[in-house]
Design an enzyme around this catalytic site. Structure first.
Site, mmCIF file in Angstrom:
data_model
loop_
_atom_site.group_PDB
_atom_site.id
_atom_site.type_symbol
_atom_site.label_atom_id
_atom_site.label_comp_id
_atom_site.label_asym_id
_atom_site.label_seq_id
_atom_site.Cartn_x
_atom_site.Cartn_y
_atom_site.Cartn_z
ATOM 1 N N LYS A 52 0.840 -1.205 0.000
ATOM 2 C CA LYS A 52 0.000 0.000 0.000
ATOM 3 C C LYS A 52 0.874 1.253 0.000
ATOM 4 O O LYS A 52 0.641 2.184 -0.774
ATOM 5 C CB LYS A 52 -0.924 -0.047 1.228
ATOM 6 C CG LYS A 52 -1.902 1.096 1.326
ATOM 7 C CD LYS A 52 -3.111 0.712 2.169
ATOM 8 C CE LYS A 52 -2.861 0.794 3.667
ATOM 9 N NZ LYS A 52 -2.752 2.181 4.152
ATOM 10 N N GLN B 102 4.854 9.238 7.233
ATOM 11 C CA GLN B 102 3.971 10.150 6.496
ATOM 12 C C GLN B 102 4.435 11.589 6.660
ATOM 13 O O GLN B 102 4.461 12.355 5.699
ATOM 14 C CB GLN B 102 2.526 9.988 6.981
ATOM 15 C CG GLN B 102 1.955 8.621 6.616
ATOM 16 C CD GLN B 102 0.543 8.412 7.116
ATOM 17 O OE1 GLN B 102 -0.004 9.248 7.830
ATOM 18 N NE2 GLN B 102 -0.043 7.282 6.756
ATOM 19 N N ASP C 78 1.886 -0.773 12.128
ATOM 20 C CA ASP C 78 0.622 -1.274 11.566
ATOM 21 C C ASP C 78 0.354 -2.727 11.966
ATOM 22 O O ASP C 78 -0.759 -3.221 11.793
ATOM 23 C CB ASP C 78 0.642 -1.170 10.036
ATOM 24 C CG ASP C 78 0.627 0.291 9.575
ATOM 25 O OD1 ASP C 78 0.144 1.150 10.324
ATOM 26 O OD2 ASP C 78 1.112 0.559 8.463
ATOM 27 N N ARG D 184 -6.701 2.295 18.083
ATOM 28 C CA ARG D 184 -6.450 0.847 17.968
ATOM 29 C C ARG D 184 -6.132 0.197 19.304
ATOM 30 O O ARG D 184 -6.245 -1.030 19.423
ATOM 31 C CB ARG D 184 -5.320 0.582 16.961
ATOM 32 C CG ARG D 184 -5.780 0.788 15.535
ATOM 33 C CD ARG D 184 -4.741 0.371 14.513
ATOM 34 N NE ARG D 184 -5.310 0.542 13.182
ATOM 35 C CZ ARG D 184 -4.606 0.771 12.079
ATOM 36 N NH1 ARG D 184 -3.285 0.855 12.147
ATOM 37 N NH2 ARG D 184 -5.208 0.899 10.917
ATOM 38 N N ARG E 275 -7.418 -2.807 9.882
ATOM 39 C CA ARG E 275 -6.445 -3.693 10.558
ATOM 40 C C ARG E 275 -7.074 -4.412 11.751
ATOM 41 O O ARG E 275 -6.670 -5.521 12.093
ATOM 42 C CB ARG E 275 -5.195 -2.915 10.953
ATOM 43 C CG ARG E 275 -4.541 -2.230 9.746
ATOM 44 C CD ARG E 275 -3.049 -2.352 9.675
ATOM 45 N NE ARG E 275 -2.530 -1.460 8.646
ATOM 46 C CZ ARG E 275 -2.196 -1.828 7.406
ATOM 47 N NH1 ARG E 275 -2.285 -3.077 7.025
ATOM 48 N NH2 ARG E 275 -1.759 -0.944 6.537
#
Ligand code: S3P
Length: 445
Positions: free
Chosen positions: A26, A179, A332, A363, A405
């Site tokens: 990705k 990022q 991730d 998360r 995820r």
């Protein structure tokens, strides 16, 4: 598997056995499309992931003036041909640019748009609108661009009035984030002088590798405080290049954990990207005792990235301590590593996990609540997760919070949990792994 109104039902399976090709990475798919937009000419991208996030990026590349042709590729992936006039030919889009659920699209495009003399709006779905953007707004403002969040806050929609040329900056990133680093480097392309990013923990380096492959001088060295310094020379043109996208190691992680915790499993994963800044999950699982065999693919380099075939077999796992550096390197994969830890002997501690609260969902809350429903012994505070194992899991109704995820992690849990596991909002898997349930059908018995 069946889909009652409440969600998707998964049942424990007797055996997992088979060969899998993974979605195209990705992170690399996003970058290949974006760099094709910035280059003058034609770029062919083979084996890009076809998840919703990458589709959002392709849509934005089109809206900014490139011609994008998309054809089905192998293994559920897609091939793109992008024709662009390069950064100086891009035009202001007619409407807001929709990043959907994709933080990578929003943050990296913000870096690109900061250096273009146009005004644009970047927007996204409800999850993306809650995510923090001050981390890119601050450096891009220091470079001379104007960025405003909605209602004066640092949240999307973001209005960006770009400027060319920008000013170079020297920026220590406050949290480890590829990022943020990438946004600054992409803006640095359009700055006068040398832009530097300093990272206390080195993050995935796809942007650096891919810029180098496209003729841009990017240097990486260790700085005086032991930090990683990435330096880009402003003003260089990005050259058009063809790219082959490796299999996504973050998608592979779900099968690596499935194979390790299921009592009758052998899964062979072909052509997985094993870039040193992405492979931490493989090494952490091995430290836990996972039987993972890794065979480098001969001559197997895609987009300047090393590739390997991985085979995982049923394993007896033991607990480990996951340090803040490990956590940043496997950010991730932490949810699915927590699932692995429920089946490991002893206490696993995940430290420095606070960033997980700012992903597509919180998360930490999501994984603790979901795995507890399935019978796990798991606890967390603001920044740390503690799991005691091994604990036999039993089915239940778990909320994915619309986070791909988490949905994927609970689907893997359902393969070993007694009885039925029902996952809320399972369609979110399509954000990164649209063929997941079809792949599962092929390898389960
Ligand atoms: C990504 C970087 C990571 C990661 C995300 C993809 C990228 O985010 O969580 O899924 O492609 O650069 P951060 O850089 O915010 O940690």
């Amino acid at each position: 598997m069946s889909s009652p109104r409440t969600g998707l039902e998964i049942q424990r399976v007797a055996r997992l056995d088979g060969d899998l090709r993974l979605p195209g990475d990705k992170s690399i798919s996003h970058r290949a499309l974006m760099l094709a937009l910035l280059a003058n000419g034609e770029s062919r991208i083979t084996g890009a992931g076809d998840g919703e996030d990458v589709r959002s990026t392709a849509g934005i590349v089109t809206a900014l003036g490139a011609e994008v042709a998309r054809t089905p590729g192998g293994g559920g992936n897609v091939d793109y041909v992008v024709r662009s006039g390069g950064a100086d030919a891009l035009r202001a889009p007619a409407a807001a640019l929709d990043c959907g659920n994709s933080g990578t699209s929003m943050r990296l495009f913000a870096g690109i748009l900061a250096g273009l003399p146009i005004t644009t709006i970047l927007d996204g779905d409800a999850s993306l609108r809650r995510r923090p953007m001050a981390r890119i707004i601050d450096p891009l403002r220091s470079m001379g661009a104007t960025l405003e969040g909605s209602d004066g806050r640092a949240n999307p929609p973001l209005t960006i009035a770009g400027r060319h040329p920008l000013q170079a900056i020297d920026w220590p990133t406050p949290v480890p984030s590829a990022q943020v680093k990438s946004a600054i480097l992409l803006a640095g392309l359009r700055a006068e002088g040398k832009t530097r990013v300093r990272e206390a923990v080195a993050t995935r380096d796809h942007t650096e590798r891919m810029l180098r492959e496209r003729g841009v001088a990017v240097r990486t060295r260790i700085g005086p405080a032991g930090e990683t310094v990435i330096e880009i020379e402003g003003g260089a043109a990005v050259q058009a290049r063809d790219a082959t996208v490796p299999g996504d190691p973050s998608a592979a992680a779900f099968w690596l954990v499935a194979g390790a915790i299921h009592p009758a499993a052998e899964l062979r994963l072909r052509g997985v990207g094993v870039n040193p800044t992405r492979r931490a999950v493989i090494d952490l699982l091995r430290r836990m005792g996972a039987a993972i065999d890794e065979q480098p693919v001969e001559g197997g380099v895609a987009s300047g990235e090393p590739l390997a075939d991985l085979t995982v077999r049923s394993s007896a796992l033991r607990a480990i301590e996951i340090t803040p550096t490990d956590t940043a390197s496997a950010i991730d994969e932490i949810p699915v590593l927590c699932l692995a830890a429920t089946q490991a002997r002893g206490r696993t501690v995940v430290r420095g996990a606070g960033e997980l609260r700012h992903k597509e969902s919180d998360r930490i809350t999501g994984i603790v609540d979901g795995l507890r429903i399935l019978g796990a012994r798991i606890d967390a505070d603001r920044d740390e997760i503690i799991i005691d194992g091994p604990t036999p899991l039993r089915g239940g109704l778990v909320a994915s919070l619309g986070d791909h995820r988490l949905a994927l992690t609970f689907a893997i849990a359902g393969l070993v949990a007694a009885g039925r596991t029902t996952i809320g909002r399972p369609e979110s898997v399509a954000v990164s792994y649209p063929t997941f349930f079809a792949d599962l059908e092929r390898i389960r018995s």
